[in-house]
Design an enzyme around this catalytic site. Structure first.
Site, PDB file in Angstrom:
ATOM      1  N   ASP A 175       0.831  -1.197   0.000  1.00 32.63           N
ATOM      2  CA  ASP A 175       0.000   0.000   0.000  1.00 32.63           C
ATOM      3  C   ASP A 175       0.874   1.259   0.000  1.00 32.63           C
ATOM      4  O   ASP A 175       2.101   1.176  -0.064  1.00 32.63           O
ATOM      5  CB  ASP A 175      -0.938  -0.006   1.210  1.00 32.63           C
ATOM      6  CG  ASP A 175      -0.174  -0.023   2.529  1.00 32.63           C
ATOM      7  OD1 ASP A 175       0.676  -0.908   2.706  1.00 32.63           O
ATOM      8  OD2 ASP A 175      -0.411   0.847   3.378  1.00 32.63           O
ATOM      9  N   ASP A 541       1.378 -16.827  -6.761  1.00 31.45           N
ATOM     10  CA  ASP A 541       1.992 -15.633  -7.360  1.00 31.45           C
ATOM     11  C   ASP A 541       0.914 -14.824  -8.067  1.00 31.45           C
ATOM     12  O   ASP A 541       0.793 -14.841  -9.285  1.00 31.45           O
ATOM     13  CB  ASP A 541       3.104 -16.056  -8.330  1.00 31.45           C
ATOM     14  CG  ASP A 541       3.846 -14.863  -8.918  1.00 31.45           C
ATOM     15  OD1 ASP A 541       3.718 -13.753  -8.353  1.00 31.45           O
ATOM     16  OD2 ASP A 541       4.544 -15.030  -9.937  1.00 31.45           O
TER      17      ASP A 541
END
Length: 570
Positions: A175, A541
């Site tokens: 983030d 992934d």
């Protein structure tokens, strides 16, 4: 996103041909233990170690054991070929499967540099320039010169809605927010490693804007975040805001496309003590530094003021749900909540004692000393204090107690290696796999093992630390080198907003992903199902997988500390 996922699937099929042979994909040093793990029960005579150029066999491996996974019950053959010491490029061949590897001095130098350079790439509030970042250059985002005081963070001189400037620092994880607890821990651990390898880090040129000054690049990078941390202290009372954040996480967009108002929110005891500790530590290490001549004095004042605030507010825990019931706007970003701060008091008191020699802080450290040892994390910072006592005050009673606890912990790790499926001290129990385990269970424990080696000069601890590094770099259940941009099979889609939004196929290099996490807290969000529920195979992934594939500065700090120290020891 779909194109990337399809490409990853294709690459994954090709990589599977290699992944049947699991080993360190980055590089081995001539003198270290050399181990490969092959799927299934195989005979040593069926595995070849070849010179990559000539194709000739160079050494015959021998079987250490056929191990049974405690999770999946899969059989695996653990092969040793430590007698191979010549530098060069080689291939392990088992049937149709091939895994290249190399042997060279300072085999970990590039991953050590890459892991530390990643901090430059995730700097907030400044342009990341092409001359230092190449294709990952980007314009400045989040200048943070107009940050609002959240209603939870008011003080007499800073009413709600007033504006402060809080620039610089690192984006914390996937983030765009900045968190004091995690930043302080990350810096603190890397500074602990720096103190063990001063000459090594002084000689490391990262190619960052500060590389031409007289200060080690590692310290320069720490300073970029320390400058931000100083802005997070309220000058009215010395308390430290828990985080700088938007009310909600931004989407997967570029930093320049983020438009939410940013706030500093409630002060907390944990953040304030972590701040006090790292400021005191940095003040000591940067005393008389010519590039930052005013910092040490400023940091010492800040550390003392923060510690005083924490003594007056020993239980001001960050409780986001409670805060949101009382104040608006509500905040939904990462909490870094911690409801026990004895370890923070221990670390802060330790660093302030080393800085000031004031017996009060020594007494406080003794009052809060841990009763045992466990690997460091943002929620468990006592080890950072332990490492300082072992480095500077080992002969004291407290130092000897710290040493006793550390050695007992590391001995328990080493005992697990002879029956391990991957010849590693970590990864043999289900609870070794969780959110961020590659940093916490592998790199952080590796650092503890290196301190045990430093204290004892017993090579078994150094070998064990290298074994954990080998796991992270490829000798694991899924055959991933879990550091982006390194090895023959590494993550392409980390949960990292800039990497996902920058239009570049490759992710930022040098980032350690969280790793296998059987909790699978994000399984409703990922584009494809987790391949397995087994603890060491519960990884995907996928950019949406924040539970297994996010990156974070604390995990990278643990990676930097382990890889840098190992490379310094070569």
């Amino acid at each position: 996103m779909k194109k990337v996922l399809i490409l990853t699937t294709v690459l994954g099929l090709a990589a599977t041909m290699q992944a049947q042979v699991r080993m360190n994909q980055v590089g081995l040093t001539p003198q270290q233990e050399k181990v490969a793990v092959v799927e299934g029960a195989v005979k040593a005579s069926n595995v070849k170690i070849l010179n990559a150029k000539t194709g000739k066999s160079v050494v015959k491996p021998h079987v250490l054991r056929t191990a049974t996974s405690p999770f999946s019950k899969k059989k695996r053959t653990v092969l040793d070929f430590s007698q191979l010491k010549a530098e060069g490029d080689y291939v392990v061949v088992s049937g149709k499967y091939r895994q290249p590897f190399s042997i060279r001095n300072h085999a970990l130098s590039e991953v050590s540099k890459g892991a530390l350079k990643a901090f430059y790439l995730v700097r907030s509030g400044m342009p990341i320039e092409a001359q230092f970042a190449g294709e990952f250059a980007r314009p400045a985002g989040h200048l943070d010169t107009k940050v609002m005081i959240h209603p939870s963070a008011v003080s007499p001189g800073r009413p709600a809605g007033s504006v402060i400037s809080s620039p610089a620092g690192w984006y914390d994880a996937g983030d765009y927010n900045k968190y004091v607890v995690n930043s302080s821990y990350s810096i603190g651990l890397m500074l602990c490693a720096y103190q063990q390898c001063v000459d090594y880090f002084k000689g490391q040129n990262l190619g960052i804007p500060e590389s031409k000054n007289q200060t080690a690049d590692l310290l320069d990078e720490m300073m970029y975040n320390l400058k931000w941390l100083l802005t997070m202290q309220d000058p009215w009372d010395g308390g430290v805001y828990h985080k700088l954040t938007t009310p909600n996480f931004e989407g997967f967009v570029k930093p320049t496309d983020c438009h939410q108002q940013r706030y500093v929110v409630a002060k907390s005891t944990a953040a304030t003590l972590d701040f006090a500790a790292v400021m005191a530590q940095a003040a000591r290490l940067l005393k008389d530094n010519r590039d930052y001549p005013e910092f040490a004095e400023q940091a010492q004042r800040a550390a003392l003021a923060a510690y005083h605030w924490a003594e007056l507010h020993p239980k001001d825990f960050y409780q986001q749900e409670v805060m949101n019931r009382l104040h608006k706007p509500a905040v939904a970003t990462g909490t870094y909540g911690d409801f026990f701060v004895g370890d923070e008091f221990f670390w802060a008191a330790t660093e302030l004692y080393l800085l000031t020699s004031d017996e009060k802080f020594k007494q406080d450290a003794e009052k809060h000393q841990p009763r045992n040892f466990r690997a460091s994390s943002w929620a468990s910072v006592a080890p950072l204090g332990v490492y300082e006592w072992l480095t500077w005050q080992q002969e004291t009673e407290l130092g000897q107690t710290c040493k006793k606890h550390l050695m007992a912990y590391c001995d328990s790790l080493v005992k697990a290696v002879p029956t391990s499926s991957f010849q590693t001290p970590s990864g043999n129990r289900a609870h070794d796999f969780n959110w961020g385990c590659l940093g916490g269970s592998f790199c952080s424990t590796g650092v503890a093992l290196l301190f045990a080696y430093q204290m004892s000069n017993d090579s078994k601890y150094l070998t064990a630390a290298r074994e954990n590094a080998d796991y992270v770099l490829g000798r694991n259940a899924l055959g991933f080198c879990y550091v982006t941009g390194f090895g023959t099979k590494s993550p392409m889609n980390p949960h990292h907003r800039i990497s996902a939004a920058d239009g570049i196929e490759k992710p930022f290099p040098g980032l350690l992903v969280g790793g296998p996490n059987p909790g699978q807290q994000d399984k409703a969000n990922v584009h494809q199902p987790y391949p397995s529920n087994f603890p060491d195979e519960s990884y995907i992934d996928d950019a949406e997988s924040y539970a297994s594939n996010e990156i974070a500065i604390n995990w990278n700090a643990e990676l930097v500390s382990l890889m840098g120290w190992l490379d310094a020891l070569n």
